[in-house]
Design a protein around this motif. Structure first.
Motif, mmCIF file in Angstrom:
data_model
loop_
_atom_site.group_PDB
_atom_site.id
_atom_site.type_symbol
_atom_site.label_atom_id
_atom_site.label_comp_id
_atom_site.label_asym_id
_atom_site.label_seq_id
_atom_site.Cartn_x
_atom_site.Cartn_y
_atom_site.Cartn_z
ATOM 1 N N ALA A 142 23.423 37.180 83.670
ATOM 2 C CA ALA A 142 24.855 37.086 83.990
ATOM 3 C C ALA A 142 25.075 36.395 85.329
ATOM 4 O O ALA A 142 26.017 35.595 85.476
ATOM 5 C CB ALA A 142 25.485 38.473 83.990
ATOM 6 N N ASP A 159 32.634 34.431 79.520
ATOM 7 C CA ASP A 159 32.445 35.774 80.075
ATOM 8 C C ASP A 159 30.966 35.927 80.458
ATOM 9 O O ASP A 159 30.112 36.095 79.593
ATOM 10 C CB ASP A 159 32.848 36.823 79.046
ATOM 11 N N ARG A 161 29.294 38.303 81.906
ATOM 12 C CA ARG A 161 28.697 39.584 81.550
ATOM 13 C C ARG A 161 28.346 39.628 80.066
ATOM 14 O O ARG A 161 27.265 40.063 79.688
ATOM 15 C CB ARG A 161 29.663 40.707 81.911
ATOM 16 N N ARG A 162 29.241 39.172 79.236
ATOM 17 C CA ARG A 162 28.979 39.188 77.797
ATOM 18 C C ARG A 162 27.822 38.261 77.434
ATOM 19 O O ARG A 162 26.964 38.601 76.612
ATOM 20 C CB ARG A 162 30.248 38.767 77.044
ATOM 21 N N ILE A 163 27.780 37.100 78.057
ATOM 22 C CA ILE A 163 26.687 36.161 77.796
ATOM 23 C C ILE A 163 25.364 36.752 78.293
ATOM 24 O O ILE A 163 24.323 36.623 77.641
ATOM 25 C CB ILE A 163 26.961 34.805 78.463
ATOM 26 N N ASN A 165 24.540 39.896 78.445
ATOM 27 C CA ASN A 165 24.112 40.901 77.468
ATOM 28 C C ASN A 165 23.564 40.251 76.210
ATOM 29 O O ASN A 165 22.576 40.729 75.627
ATOM 30 C CB ASN A 165 25.289 41.809 77.119
ATOM 31 N N LEU A 166 24.190 39.159 75.780
ATOM 32 C CA LEU A 166 23.723 38.455 74.583
ATOM 33 C C LEU A 166 22.310 37.913 74.789
ATOM 34 O O LEU A 166 21.439 38.049 73.919
ATOM 35 C CB LEU A 166 24.692 37.320 74.249
ATOM 36 N N ASP A 169 19.848 40.751 74.795
ATOM 37 C CA ASP A 169 19.628 41.233 73.429
ATOM 38 C C ASP A 169 18.716 40.283 72.657
ATOM 39 O O ASP A 169 17.851 40.727 71.889
ATOM 40 C CB ASP A 169 20.961 41.391 72.699
#
Length: 209
Positions: A142, A159, A161-163, A165-166, A169
């Motif tokens: 992030a 985003d 933060r979302r990227i 996390n992706l 994962d």
């Protein structure tokens, strides 16, 4: 696990002995987990291998699962040091290069001790650590993405933060999938960088977007 922190006064004999005992317990535990499996290793097995009393174990760890958390902390420290050295030597050319470098660093860390990685990864999952621990790799990803947004390399409405996390994962999913093999089926870095490319550039043809 070092015995003394840089820039600090030398430790006293008592503290040195305590740290040495903790290191023996930790090292013995990792050896036994790799040899026998996490679930088949008891606290008594660990203390016997480390040649310390059972009470000494509980002076340092509340339960066996804490050894798994310490393993995770050691890996996080190793990754941070690796990335810190790379930035000191030469700043990556851009966000894509930095993300790819991070993926390669993660791959090298895992492949350097593959048998232990497989064992400890399964123990980490069984101990519930993927849910309970902070997603450190996601934070690193992030931060890289956020810097890319600030430089105009990534869409401003992305985003970070979302990227992050992706990407975490994707990294862990690949690692879980490869954990079934006694030896990596190929260069892990190649697989992670290929997945990164898909995430960054998508799978649709330009005319279909």
């Amino acid at each position: 696990m070092t015995t003394e922190a840089a820039g600090q006064a030398p430790l006293g004999r008592r503290e040195r002995h305590k740290r040495a005992a903790k290191l023996r317990l930790y090292t013995s535990a990792l050896e036994l987990f790799t040899e026998r499996g996490y679930e088949n290793t008891t606290v008594e097995d660990i203390t016997e291998r480390a040649d310390v009393g059972r009470g000494t174990f509980f002076n340092h760890f509340r339960r066996k699962e804490d050894l798994v958390s310490l393993w995770g902390e050691q890996r996080r420290d190793h990754l941070n040091e690796h990335l810190g050295r790379s930035r000191a030597d030469a700043e990556p050319a851009g966000v894509v290069d930095e993300l790819a470098y991070c993926m390669r660093a993660l791959a090298a860390m895992n492949e350097s001790e593959w048998a232990r990685t497989r064992t400890m990864l399964l123990a980490w999952v069984k101990a519930g650590r993927p849910v309970l621990e902070e997603p450190h790799a996601a934070d690193i990803f992030a931060d890289i993405v956020a810097a890319g947004i600030a430089r105009g390399e990534i869409a401003p409405d992305a985003d970070a933060r979302r990227i992050g996390n992706l990407l975490r994962d994707a990294y862990l999913g690949t690692l879980y999938r490869w954990a079934q093999f006694e030896e990596p089926p190929g260069p892990l870095a190649d697989e992670l960088v290929a997945i990164l490319d898909i995430i960054l550039h998508g799978i649709l043809r330009p005319s279909a977007k």
